[in-house]
Write an enzyme that holds these catalytic residues in place. Structure first.
Site, short mmCIF file in Angstrom:
data_model
loop_
_atom_site.label_atom_id
_atom_site.label_comp_id
_atom_site.label_asym_id
_atom_site.label_seq_id
_atom_site.Cartn_x
_atom_site.Cartn_y
_atom_site.Cartn_z
N ASP A 561 0.75 -1.26 0.00
CA ASP A 561 0.00 0.00 0.00
C ASP A 561 0.78 1.31 0.00
OD1 ASP A 561 -1.63 -2.12 0.45
OD2 ASP A 561 -2.87 -1.15 1.96
N GLU A 793 -0.72 -9.32 12.18
CA GLU A 793 -0.64 -8.86 10.79
C GLU A 793 0.80 -8.50 10.42
OE1 GLU A 793 -2.95 -5.37 10.12
OE2 GLU A 793 -3.00 -5.62 7.96
#
Ligand SMILES: *[C@@H]1O[C@H](CO)[C@@H](O)[C@H](O)[C@H]1NC(C)=O
Ligand SMILES: *[C@@H]1O[C@H](CO)[C@@H](O)[C@H](O)[C@H]1NC(C)=O
Length: 823
Positions: A561, A793
């Site tokens: 991202d 994560e």
């Protein structure tokens, strides 16, 4: 033409000196010639009109065609040829990863079952658990063992008590067979008693045709549910519980279709039930038959039945699903029979786990192996079966439109935060899943590839069905067909095919034949739509060149991202990671093509071209930073500043405005010299030749603690980068700007293993780093699992602490492959 004639007529009639009759005659004559002319021209005009009409119709059709093109499936045979009951052993499963516990079938509108619970201690409020939610603050939850087929066992740990959910299946009979779920509630070992009763609510819901009918015992107790659907035939669901002090309640109701409001439906039907004993507090229980009519009178059909039991732990509830098609000789799967079956599957699981991953043989401790089992089981136990249509949009659609309705069988990154399919995650997931069960992997890859449209595009985030949609903010729902996502499915496929070659996985040419045309279209889509300006260069689409608030415009499509790229997105950009993914794709296609006797030379040529180290250097080696880099219109001199706004009128407060990006220097065409994961792609995907001195440079840089090296793994962006740990907007914290991500670290360890096996000047260096990096990653992930109860994560590069969402048993679960040294 018509216009010229009229002006001519005007001119002639305005001529002076002509008598009135002359003029009239003239006009009459003119009319006649006009008429003649008109008659002469009639065929032309007709022809012309028809042409215009045809063009208009053609245009409308064409318009409709290009508007619909984005949702036309690729014209090639589907990979998935068997569905639902055609694979009875995988019909029922825990295919609802987004709930703490629930079973359903792999069919579009399955009967669903699930669990909710709460403590009768409601001093704050009633905490009804249903969807996995990290804000529930559970100490821990997740599968301890799950074989993806016959059984699973999960612990859910609350402060005071532990709920264990297990299930065992028997896939016999016509309709996928029977299953039993055994749910036990016991006090935490450290909290020897639980002061308040705990309520378990086990529900059955219909999302389509069929019937479910409650059978009531005395009072409020539900003894069973009888039902019938076309998918399941006739069946019965019955309940057995152990505690003699149990209180029973139930609910029959009509839940809104789509089944995404089951919790709300339950919450609307609680009441306080006074106890017979004066000293006992009242019990919160379901009211029985709902009086709410959501449809028209008698037409309202019960589609939701909940069985509630309330007791002080420890206690146990068994839920038996029995298909009428089950042959008679089978005893009910309960009590001792359940225990024996469960034990049998557990033993098989442990034996298979050792056979596949050999962790005992590698001298891992028992406790470490248990963690590895839990991690692998969470990947396998979080497989979901979704059905529905994505919302998609192409440049020809003013508004988003629906893709075609389709099923998706897929793993998910996180049961709480991302309980749905993500394209590039899925390739990593299947590196692990395919080791455990290649059949499951082939089905997953097949389902994804069957979502390909006629252009060769696959929507990247799959939000199928109302339950999935209700968990995603609207702005993320629409998928654009200009945007890609790394073709990691090929990474998984490569691994499967390699093992077919080695005889470790049963060869399945039929599967490969079906997959191949889809991969070709997939490759072409990338090769055409994501090509760069210079030959051999590629560029991720989907970056926002007009951004005002972002420090560096995001590249969501690349998967990384907010990793820094060119500050000013332009057509001149070239992305090194995408070029390397394309090289990998070409390699896999060439290999498969040759194996299947299909035209493969073009892929081999493209692979050769894209792995040519000299060419790679001319496009991507930055002489300044001596690293592989992106190229584009860029300046480092950007920062986020508060915009200047006029002072507020007297008596008014200053309005809140977000910071905006200030560009302090004209961007120029240059390499983007920020060292991190993106710079490592030629190494990750093993494109650098082993004798290339640039490999030596990369290995040296890797080990530098001022750049990427930490005791917990490789950080995503060098500490020396200006973007290291920078917010991208005032509200967007850094994501891929320093944190340690396990998918990329897996690729690093895999590459180090590869280079440590090839003779060359850097072999020993690779070998040494391999050992160190692998050990650091395993130690930290296991340590964090013990400390927090979860996989995360990503991991903090300073402390090693897990961060982001949890549980994240998507690609972070690749730690099992690191332990097993399977690459
Ligand atoms: C025991 O239960 C209490 C709540 O009743 C909780 O605050 C505490 O953390 C629990 N202790 C442990 C060790 O889990
Ligand atoms: C990919 O695109 C390049 C540039 O257009 C072309 O030369 C190459 O042949 C293509 N590769 C394949 C396998 O189609």
């Amino acid at each position: 033409m018509a216009k010229q004639r009229r002006s001519h007529q005007e001119n002639s009639s305005s001529q002076s000196g002509l008598s009135k009759s002359q003029t009239i005659n003239k006009l009459q004559r003119k009319k006649q010639t006009d008429k003649k002319l008109w008659i002469n021209k009639f065929p032309y005009i007709l022809f012309f009109s028809i042409l215009v009409a045809l063009c208009a119709v053609g245009f409308i059709y064409y318009q409709r065609y290009i508007e619909n093109r984005v949702r036309m499936p690729l014209t090639a045979p589907k990979v998935i040829t068997k569905n639902g009951l055609e694979i009875p052993e995988r019909y029922w499963g825990s295919y609802r990863p987004g709930v703490y516990f629930g079973l359903k079938t792999r069919s579009p509108h399955s009967l669903v079952t699930g669990l909710m619970w709460f403590s009768q201690n409601i001093k704050d409020n009633l905490k009804l658990r249903h969807w996995c939610n990290q804000w529930d603050g559970l100490k821990k939850y997740g599968w301890l063992q799950h074989d993806g087929l016959n059984f699973g066992e999960q612990d859910i740990v609350e402060d005071e008590y532990i709920i264990t959910t297990t299930f065992v299946k028997r896939s016999v009979g016509e309709f996928g067979g029977d299953w039993t779920a055994r749910i036990t509630v016991k006090p935490q070992p450290s909290n020897s008693t639980v002061q308040f009763p705990i309520s378990l609510l086990f529900y059955t819901a219909l999302d389509g045709e069929g019937v479910i009918i409650p059978s009531l015992l005395s009072g409020n107790q539900l003894s069973a549910i009888q039902g019938e659907t076309s998918d399941l035939g006739k069946f019965k669901i019955s309940f057995e519980s152990t505690s003699s002090l149990t209180k029973y309640h139930f609910l029959t109701a009509t839940a809104p279709p789509g089944l995404h409001e089951l919790k709300e439906t339950v919450m609307q039907h609680f009441a306080l039930f006074k106890s017979d004993k004066k000293s006992e507090p009242p019990t919160i229980g379901l009211i029985g038959h709902s009086q709410k009519q959501t449809g028209m009178g008698a037409e309202t059909k019960i589609n939701f039945i909940v069985h509630q039991i309330t007791a002080l732990p420890p206690y146990e509830l068994e839920v038996l699903f029995q298909s009428a098609s089950m042959p008679n000789q089978f005893n009910s799967l309960k009590g001792n029979i359940y225990t024996t079956e469960h034990k049998k599957h557990k033993d098989n699981f442990e034996a298979k786990f050792e056979r596949v991953f050999q962790l005992s043989a590698k001298k891992f401790l028992k406790e470490e192996i248990q963690i590895a089992q839990a991690v692998m089981s969470n990947m396998i136990g979080s497989l979901g079966y979704f059905y529905g249509a994505s919302m998609v949009q192409s440049q020809h659609n003013k508004e988003p439109i629906q893709y075609w309705e389709a099923p998706l069988f897929t793993a998910v990154p996180s049961r709480s935060f991302f309980p749905r399919g993500f394209l590039w995650d899925e390739g990593f997931h299947n590196l692990l899943i395919s080791r455990w069960d290649a059949k499951i992997s082939k089905e997953i890859l097949g389902h994804w590839l069957d979502l390909m449209n006629v252009e060769g595009w696959i929507p990247r985030e799959q939000i199928l069905g109302l339950e999935a949609q209700s968990r995603v903010p609207a702005e993320f729902i629409v998928q654009k067909n200009t945007n890609g996502n790394p073709p990691t499915l090929l990474l998984a496929l490569e691994s499967i095919v390699r093992r077919m070659e080695l005889g470790e996985v049963e060869e399945d040419l039929e599967f490969l034949r079906r997959v191949y045309p889809r991969l070709q279209a997939y490759f072409d889509w990338f090769n055409i739509t994501q090509e760069g300006k210079l030959p051999g260069s590629y560029r991720w689409r989907g970056r926002d060149a007009l951004t005002e608030k972002e420090l560096n415009p995001k590249t969501l499509t690349s998967g990384l991202d907010d990793y820094p790229r060119a500050s000013h997105p332009s057509h001149d950009e070239r992305h090194i990671d995408l070029r390397c993914w394309m090289a990998l794709a070409a390699k896999v296609l060439a290999f498969l093509g040759e194996k299947l006797g299909k035209p493969w030379h073009a892929f081999a040529a493209t692979h050769k071209y894209l792995t040519d180290n000299e060419l790679l250097d001319t496009l991507h080696w930055s002489p300044l930073s001596q690293t592989y880099s992106d190229f584009g219109l860029h300046t480092d001199k950007v920062k986020l500043v508060k915009p200047k706004i006029p002072p507020p009128a007297p008596g008014q407060s200053t309005p809140k405005v977000d910071k905006v990006r200030a560009v302090l220097e004209e961007p120029t065409l240059r390499f983007i010299d920020h060292f991190g994961y993106v710079s490592l792609f030629p190494f990750f995907l093993q494109i650098i030749r082993p004798e290339n001195p640039k490999l030596g440079k990369i290995l040296t840089d890797l080990r530098d603690p001022n750049l990427l090296w930490t005791n917990y793994g490789l950080r995503s962006l060098a500490k020396s980068s200006l973007f290291y740990m920078k917010y991208n907007t005032e509200h967007d914290p850094p994501y891929w700007r320093g944190s340690i991500w396990i998918n990329m670290n897996y690729l690093a360890v895999r590459a180090l293993n590869y280079y440590s096996k090839l003779p060359g000047p850097y072999q020993d260096q690779a070998q040494e780093l391999y050992g160190e990096l692998r050990k650091n990653l395993i130690n930290n992930i296991l340590k964090e699992f013990r400390r927090t109860g979860y996989l995360w994560e990503n991991y903090n590069d300073k402390t090693g602490h897990g961060q982001g969402c949890h549980p994240f048993t998507g690609w972070s679960a690749l730690v099992v492959l690191l332990m097993a040294e399977l690459y």
